[in-house]
Design an enzyme around this catalytic site. Structure first.
Site, PDB file in Angstrom:
ATOM      1  N   PHE A   1      -0.676   4.353   8.304  1.00 59.73           N
ATOM      2  CA  PHE A   1      -1.171   4.701   8.476  1.00 59.73           C
ATOM      3  C   PHE A   1      -1.371   6.159   6.732  1.00 59.73           C
ATOM      4  O   PHE A   1      -1.636   7.499   6.571  1.00 59.73           O
ATOM      5  CB  PHE A   1      -0.618   6.594   8.724  1.00 59.73           C
ATOM      6  CG  PHE A   1       0.598   5.957   9.960  1.00 59.73           C
ATOM      7  CD1 PHE A   1      -0.179   5.209  11.025  1.00 59.73           C
ATOM      8  CD2 PHE A   1       2.266   4.571  10.120  1.00 59.73           C
ATOM      9  CE1 PHE A   1       0.464   4.549  12.788  1.00 59.73           C
ATOM     10  CE2 PHE A   1       2.139   4.013  11.008  1.00 59.73           C
ATOM     11  CZ  PHE A   1       1.410   4.203  12.270  1.00 59.73           C
TER      12      PHE A   1
ATOM     13  N   GLY B   1      10.591   3.735   4.340  1.00 58.59           N
ATOM     14  CA  GLY B   1       9.720   3.791   5.293  1.00 58.59           C
ATOM     15  C   GLY B   1       8.777   2.843   4.878  1.00 58.59           C
ATOM     16  O   GLY B   1       7.489   3.571   4.614  1.00 58.59           O
TER      17      GLY B   1
ATOM     18  N   GLY C   1      10.587   2.007  14.000  1.00 60.66           N
ATOM     19  CA  GLY C   1      10.686   3.178  13.938  1.00 60.66           C
ATOM     20  C   GLY C   1      10.534   4.203  14.142  1.00 60.66           C
ATOM     21  O   GLY C   1      11.387   4.533  14.379  1.00 60.66           O
TER      22      GLY C   1
ATOM     23  N   SER D   1      18.595   3.781   6.404  1.00 67.41           N
ATOM     24  CA  SER D   1      17.914   5.022   5.107  1.00 67.41           C
ATOM     25  C   SER D   1      19.398   5.750   4.421  1.00 67.41           C
ATOM     26  O   SER D   1      19.418   5.453   3.623  1.00 67.41           O
ATOM     27  CB  SER D   1      16.831   5.983   5.086  1.00 67.41           C
ATOM     28  OG  SER D   1      16.995   7.001   3.751  1.00 67.41           O
TER      29      SER D   1
ATOM     30  N   ASP E   1       8.189   8.549   2.419  1.00 65.62           N
ATOM     31  CA  ASP E   1       7.561   8.134   3.882  1.00 65.62           C
ATOM     32  C   ASP E   1       8.087   7.924   5.245  1.00 65.62           C
ATOM     33  O   ASP E   1       7.730   6.661   6.019  1.00 65.62           O
ATOM     34  CB  ASP E   1       6.306   7.353   3.500  1.00 65.62           C
ATOM     35  CG  ASP E   1       4.852   7.518   4.387  1.00 65.62           C
ATOM     36  OD1 ASP E   1       4.785   8.411   5.298  1.00 65.62           O
ATOM     37  OD2 ASP E   1       4.365   6.303   4.545  1.00 65.62           O
TER      38      ASP E   1
ATOM     39  N   HIS F   1       9.861  12.081   9.658  1.00 66.45           N
ATOM     40  CA  HIS F   1       9.027  13.598   9.240  1.00 66.45           C
ATOM     41  C   HIS F   1       9.590  14.601  10.165  1.00 66.45           C
ATOM     42  O   HIS F   1       9.673  15.901   9.352  1.00 66.45           O
ATOM     43  CB  HIS F   1       7.706  13.563   9.419  1.00 66.45           C
ATOM     44  CG  HIS F   1       6.583  12.466   7.993  1.00 66.45           C
ATOM     45  ND1 HIS F   1       7.977  11.553   7.435  1.00 66.45           N
ATOM     46  CD2 HIS F   1       5.801  12.148   8.060  1.00 66.45           C
ATOM     47  CE1 HIS F   1       6.543  11.264   6.377  1.00 66.45           C
ATOM     48  NE2 HIS F   1       5.534  11.374   6.447  1.00 66.45           N
TER      49      HIS F   1
ATOM     50  N   ASP G   1       2.005  12.871   3.373  1.00 59.48           N
ATOM     51  CA  ASP G   1       2.058  13.801   4.247  1.00 59.48           C
ATOM     52  C   ASP G   1       2.468  14.890   4.173  1.00 59.48           C
ATOM     53  O   ASP G   1       2.855  15.891   5.140  1.00 59.48           O
ATOM     54  CB  ASP G   1       3.237  12.785   5.812  1.00 59.48           C
ATOM     55  CG  ASP G   1       2.278  10.882   5.683  1.00 59.48           C
ATOM     56  OD1 ASP G   1       1.509  11.397   6.064  1.00 59.48           O
ATOM     57  OD2 ASP G   1       3.168  10.549   6.241  1.00 59.48           O
TER      58      ASP G   1
HETATM   59  N1  SAH Z   1       4.645   3.514   4.498  1.00 61.02           N
HETATM   60  C1  SAH Z   1       4.042   3.314   5.830  1.00 61.02           C
HETATM   61  C2  SAH Z   1       4.515   4.167   7.012  1.00 61.02           C
HETATM   62  C3  SAH Z   1       5.594   4.433   7.329  1.00 61.02           C
HETATM   63  S1  SAH Z   1       5.929   5.214   9.228  1.00 61.02           S
HETATM   64  C4  SAH Z   1       2.992   2.294   5.554  1.00 61.02           C
HETATM   65  O1  SAH Z   1       1.866   2.431   4.523  1.00 61.02           O
HETATM   66  O2  SAH Z   1       1.832   2.665   6.772  1.00 61.02           O
HETATM   67  C5  SAH Z   1       7.377   5.511   8.530  1.00 61.02           C
HETATM   68  C6  SAH Z   1       8.509   4.651   9.178  1.00 61.02           C
HETATM   69  O3  SAH Z   1      10.164   5.050   8.346  1.00 61.02           O
HETATM   70  C7  SAH Z   1       8.740   3.763  10.354  1.00 61.02           C
HETATM   71  O4  SAH Z   1       8.550   2.176   9.882  1.00 61.02           O
HETATM   72  C8  SAH Z   1      10.138   4.122  10.182  1.00 61.02           C
HETATM   73  O5  SAH Z   1      11.007   2.759  11.104  1.00 61.02           O
HETATM   74  C9  SAH Z   1      11.176   4.410   9.151  1.00 61.02           C
HETATM   75  N2  SAH Z   1      12.083   5.277   9.021  1.00 61.02           N
HETATM   76  C10 SAH Z   1      11.879   6.538  10.371  1.00 61.02           C
HETATM   77  N3  SAH Z   1      13.350   6.795   9.787  1.00 61.02           N
HETATM   78  C11 SAH Z   1      14.274   6.483   9.533  1.00 61.02           C
HETATM   79  C12 SAH Z   1      15.565   5.806   8.901  1.00 61.02           C
HETATM   80  N4  SAH Z   1      16.987   7.136   9.343  1.00 61.02           N
HETATM   81  N5  SAH Z   1      16.047   4.832   8.408  1.00 61.02           N
HETATM   82  C13 SAH Z   1      15.135   3.898   7.934  1.00 61.02           C
HETATM   83  N6  SAH Z   1      13.909   3.949   8.493  1.00 61.02           N
HETATM   84  C14 SAH Z   1      12.893   4.939   8.588  1.00 61.02           C
HETATM   85 MG    MG Z   2       3.604   8.702   5.956  1.00 59.45          MG
END
Ligand code: SAH
Ligand code: MG
Length: 207
Positions: free
Chosen positions: A17, A42, A71, A120, A137, A140, A166
């Site tokens: 993204f 992320g 995801g 996380s 990232d 969100h 974002d």
């Molecule tokens: N930086 C990436 C996009 C990340 S999308 C790029 O450049 O394409 C957001 C990601 O955050 C997803 O893969 C999702 O699995 C992860 N995510 C969301 N909540 C999370 C959490 N609590 N712990 C770990 N990963 C998480």
């Molecule tokens: Mg992003």
């Protein structure tokens, strides 16, 4: 050391993204980071991982790339960015770990990038090493985004970078939490702005 151009080639064909202009900006911001412990929250299929990883090899840094790889809420079935090709037929859940591993291997970054696979909020309390660079990232949504900031930003050293993705000043362009976190970080006086490209904003810790 990997040639950044060949790493960017892999990034171009990696699902994700982050527009290329923001990826290149991520690389440029990261090149100004001092110190060798970097972390992203992320990773998805590893697009941002590559831009950060390309800068990390040049800096002799290690990039920890954290994701549970199932995801965010806003990436599940029924949401606009849902990608059925990333569903593991064994259990019907999204699983981006195989794609992430392929991305990192294709870019020749396995010595530089270390995957942290898990939530996380579970990993953060166990991670005691001060961070020189933090890229946020992950999820969100309100709860998840603020928790990530509160869990990880205090680990960043004075002079270290926090990069937020974002961040949209205009509510019509995207969700609120990253922008509110950005404003809060500046208002706190703990951070100064170091520039922005698109929705990618750079902050430096000053105290
Ligand atoms: N930086 C990436 C996009 C990340 S999308 C790029 O450049 O394409 C957001 C990601 O955050 C997803 O893969 C999702 O699995 C992860 N995510 C969301 N909540 C999370 C959490 N609590 N712990 C770990 N990963 C998480
Ligand atoms: Mg992003």
């Amino acid at each position: 050391m990997r040639n950044p151009a060949s790493v960017f080639d892999v990034a171009r064909r990696t699902k994700g993204f982050m527009p290329m202009v923001e990826g290149l900006a991520l690389f440029e911001f990261a090149r100004h980071a001092r110190g060798t412990t970097w972390l992203e929250v992320g990773a998805w299929c590893g697009k941002s991982t590559l831009y950060l990883g390309a800068a990390a090899t040049r800096a002799g840094a290690t990039l920890f790339s954290l994701d549970h790889h199932h995801g965010s809420e806003e990436l599940q079935e029924g949401w606009p960015h849902f990608d059925p090709t990333l569903v593991d037929p064994a259990d019907g859940r999204l699983n981006t770990l195989p794609s992430w591993q392929r991305t990192v291997a294709d870019a020749g970054l396995e010595e530089t990038v270390i995957g942290l696979v898990g939530r996380s909020e579970v990993i953060a309390p166990h991670f005691a090493t001060p961070l020189n660079l933090l890229f946020l990232d992950g999820g969100h949504g309100d709860v998840v985004a603020w928790r990530d900031f509160r869990d990880w930003a205090p680990k960043v050293v004075v002079g270290g970078l926090v990069l937020l993705h974002d961040v949209f000043a205009n509510p019509e362009d995207g969700g609120r939490p990253p922008y509110e976190i950005y404003c809060h970080a500046l208002d706190s006086g703990d951070f100064v702005a170091r520039g922005a490209v698109g929705s990618l904003h750079a902050l430096e810790r000053r105290r």
